[in-house]
Design a protein around this motif. Structure first.
Motif, PDB file in Angstrom:
ATOM      1  N   ALA A  20       1.111  -1.341  -0.111  1.00  0.00           N
ATOM      2  CA  ALA A  20      -0.215  -0.140   0.120  1.00  0.00           C
ATOM      3  C   ALA A  20       0.841   1.219   0.080  1.00  0.00           C
ATOM      4  O   ALA A  20       2.106   1.336   0.716  1.00  0.00           O
ATOM      5  CB  ALA A  20      -0.623  -0.127   1.565  1.00  0.00           C
ATOM      6  N   ARG A  21      -0.159   2.140  -0.756  1.00  0.00           N
ATOM      7  CA  ARG A  21       1.307   3.481  -0.319  1.00  0.00           C
ATOM      8  C   ARG A  21      -0.155   4.826   0.201  1.00  0.00           C
ATOM      9  O   ARG A  21      -0.593   4.852   0.278  1.00  0.00           O
ATOM     10  CB  ARG A  21       1.482   4.217  -1.853  1.00  0.00           C
ATOM     11  N   ASP A  22       0.985   5.314   1.120  1.00  0.00           N
ATOM     12  CA  ASP A  22      -0.060   6.091   1.923  1.00  0.00           C
ATOM     13  C   ASP A  22       0.444   7.689   1.074  1.00  0.00           C
ATOM     14  O   ASP A  22       0.753   7.574   0.534  1.00  0.00           O
ATOM     15  CB  ASP A  22       0.695   6.160   3.275  1.00  0.00           C
ATOM     16  N   LEU A  23      -0.386   8.255   1.795  1.00  0.00           N
ATOM     17  CA  LEU A  23      -1.232   9.691   0.928  1.00  0.00           C
ATOM     18  C   LEU A  23       0.439  10.766   0.954  1.00  0.00           C
ATOM     19  O   LEU A  23       0.333  11.869   0.204  1.00  0.00           O
ATOM     20  CB  LEU A  23      -2.350  10.686   1.991  1.00  0.00           C
ATOM     21  N   MET A  24       1.433   9.676   1.337  1.00  0.00           N
ATOM     22  CA  MET A  24       2.418  11.171   1.701  1.00  0.00           C
ATOM     23  C   MET A  24       3.181  10.305   0.073  1.00  0.00           C
ATOM     24  O   MET A  24       4.599  11.128  -0.063  1.00  0.00           O
ATOM     25  CB  MET A  24       3.231  10.789   2.511  1.00  0.00           C
ATOM     26  N   GLY A  25       2.852   9.241  -0.579  1.00  0.00           N
ATOM     27  CA  GLY A  25       3.453   8.631  -1.154  1.00  0.00           C
ATOM     28  C   GLY A  25       5.001   7.520  -1.033  1.00  0.00           C
ATOM     29  O   GLY A  25       5.701   6.692  -2.070  1.00  0.00           O
ATOM     30  N   LYS A  26       4.646   7.229   0.092  1.00  0.00           N
ATOM     31  CA  LYS A  26       6.028   6.302   0.785  1.00  0.00           C
ATOM     32  C   LYS A  26       4.915   4.488   0.972  1.00  0.00           C
ATOM     33  O   LYS A  26       3.872   4.497   0.982  1.00  0.00           O
ATOM     34  CB  LYS A  26       6.038   6.047   2.040  1.00  0.00           C
ATOM     35  N   TYR A  27       5.444   3.585   0.777  1.00  0.00           N
ATOM     36  CA  TYR A  27       5.442   2.228   0.301  1.00  0.00           C
ATOM     37  C   TYR A  27       5.185   1.041   2.197  1.00  0.00           C
ATOM     38  O   TYR A  27       6.840   1.811   2.414  1.00  0.00           O
ATOM     39  CB  TYR A  27       5.583   1.424  -1.116  1.00  0.00           C
ATOM     40  N   GLY A  28       4.366   0.335   1.888  1.00  0.00           N
ATOM     41  CA  GLY A  28       4.441  -0.263   3.271  1.00  0.00           C
ATOM     42  C   GLY A  28       3.819  -0.931   2.848  1.00  0.00           C
ATOM     43  O   GLY A  28       3.025  -1.475   1.552  1.00  0.00           O
ATOM     44  N   LEU A  29       3.248  -2.232   4.091  1.00  0.00           N
ATOM     45  CA  LEU A  29       2.603  -3.769   3.564  1.00  0.00           C
ATOM     46  C   LEU A  29       1.638  -3.274   4.878  1.00  0.00           C
ATOM     47  O   LEU A  29       1.826  -2.678   5.722  1.00  0.00           O
ATOM     48  CB  LEU A  29       3.588  -4.457   3.864  1.00  0.00           C
ATOM     49  N   ILE A  30       0.456  -3.404   4.661  1.00  0.00           N
ATOM     50  CA  ILE A  30      -0.789  -4.174   5.084  1.00  0.00           C
ATOM     51  C   ILE A  30      -1.396  -4.970   5.380  1.00  0.00           C
ATOM     52  O   ILE A  30      -1.069  -5.625   4.377  1.00  0.00           O
ATOM     53  CB  ILE A  30      -2.079  -3.240   4.580  1.00  0.00           C
ATOM     54  N   ASP A  31      -1.787  -5.417   7.061  1.00  0.00           N
ATOM     55  CA  ASP A  31      -2.844  -7.486   6.175  1.00  0.00           C
ATOM     56  C   ASP A  31      -4.755  -6.696   6.360  1.00  0.00           C
ATOM     57  O   ASP A  31      -4.390  -5.644   6.320  1.00  0.00           O
ATOM     58  CB  ASP A  31      -2.967  -7.139   7.838  1.00  0.00           C
ATOM     59  N   LYS A  32      -4.954  -7.586   6.444  1.00  0.00           N
ATOM     60  CA  LYS A  32      -6.641  -7.855   5.449  1.00  0.00           C
ATOM     61  C   LYS A  32      -7.580  -6.810   6.608  1.00  0.00           C
ATOM     62  O   LYS A  32      -8.541  -6.881   6.221  1.00  0.00           O
ATOM     63  CB  LYS A  32      -7.207  -9.066   5.591  1.00  0.00           C
ATOM     64  N   ASN A  33      -7.104  -5.973   7.241  1.00  0.00           N
ATOM     65  CA  ASN A  33      -7.864  -5.438   8.167  1.00  0.00           C
ATOM     66  C   ASN A  33      -7.233  -3.659   7.859  1.00  0.00           C
ATOM     67  O   ASN A  33      -8.178  -3.277   8.182  1.00  0.00           O
ATOM     68  CB  ASN A  33      -7.814  -4.666  10.020  1.00  0.00           C
TER      69      ASN A  33
END
Length: 170
Positions: free
Chosen positions: A120-133
Motif C-alpha cells: 500500500a502507498r500512503d497519502l505522502m507517497g511512501k510504501y509499506g505493507l498492510i494486513d487484511k484489516n
C-alpha cells in the motif's frame, strides 16, 4: 473492436476499446453487447462493465456482485478486492459478499493481497505493507515496493534496493 481515436506520433490511440469473453467453444459471454471494461478472472470472478452489467460476474456471465456505475473493481485475491473511483484512487476493500472489509482513506494505492498482506502507498507517497484489516504491518517508509513474491518483497529507498520479509526484516 476499436472505435475512433486520436493520432499522436504516428500511433492512433483508440477512443474506445470494446472487449468481451468467450468460452472454450468460442461463444461470447455477452453476445449482444461489448464490455467497456473486462477485468481478468480471479477466484472465479471478473469485474465487467457493459451497458447493462456493472460489477463482478462469474464464468457464465451471471452478475454475482453489482457495483455502482461510478466505481471500478480490482481482482479478487484471498477473498477480497479493492474498489476504485474512476481516477484509480482506492475507496474500500470488499469481500465476496460486497461487504466493506475496510475503507481506504489513508491510502493512495493498494495492491492485491498475497499471503495475507498487500503493498500500500500512503497519502505522502511512501510504501509499506498492510494486513487484511488495513493495518500497517510494515510502516510506509519505502520509495517503492514490489508485490510480495513468496515471503519476500523487493523494496527501494533512495539509492538502496533490497529485499525484506513480510514482517519488514531485511
Amino acid at each position: 473492436r476499436i472505435e475512433g481515436g486520436v493520432e499522436t506520433g504516428g500511433y492512433v490511440y483508440p477512443k474506445t476499446i470494446y472487449m468481451n469473453y468467450s468460452n472454450q467453444w468460442g461463444e461470447w459471454l455477452f453476445p449482444f453487447e461489448c464490455c467497456q471494461t473486462a477485468g481478468a478472472f480471479s477466484e472465479g470472478w471478473a469485474f465487467v462493465k457493459t451497458e447493462r452489467v456493472h460489477g463482478y460476474v462469474d464464468q457464465t456471465g451471471a452478475l454475482m456482485l453489482p457495483l455502482p456505475s461510478e466505481m471500478n473493481g480490482g481482482e479478487f485475491h484471498e477473498g477480497v478486492a479493492t474498489i476504485f473511483n474512476f481516477e484509480g484512487r482506492p475507496l474500500r476493500v470488499i469481500d465476496t459478499e460486497g461487504k466493506t472489509v475496510f475503507t481506504c482513506d489513508q491510502f493512495s494505492q493498494i495492491g492485491s493481497f498475497y499471503n495475507g498482506v498487500a503493498v500500500a502507498r500512503d497519502l505522502m507517497g511512501k510504501y509499506g505493507l498492510i494486513d487484511k484489516n488495513g493495518a500497517w504491518i510494515v510502516d510506509p517508509q519505502y520509495d517503492y515496493m514490489d508485490d510480495p513474491r513468496g515471503n519476500t518483497v523487493i523494496v527501494s529507498l533512495g539509492d538502496y534496493d533490497g529485499v525484506i520479509d513480510l514482517a519488514g526484516n531485511e
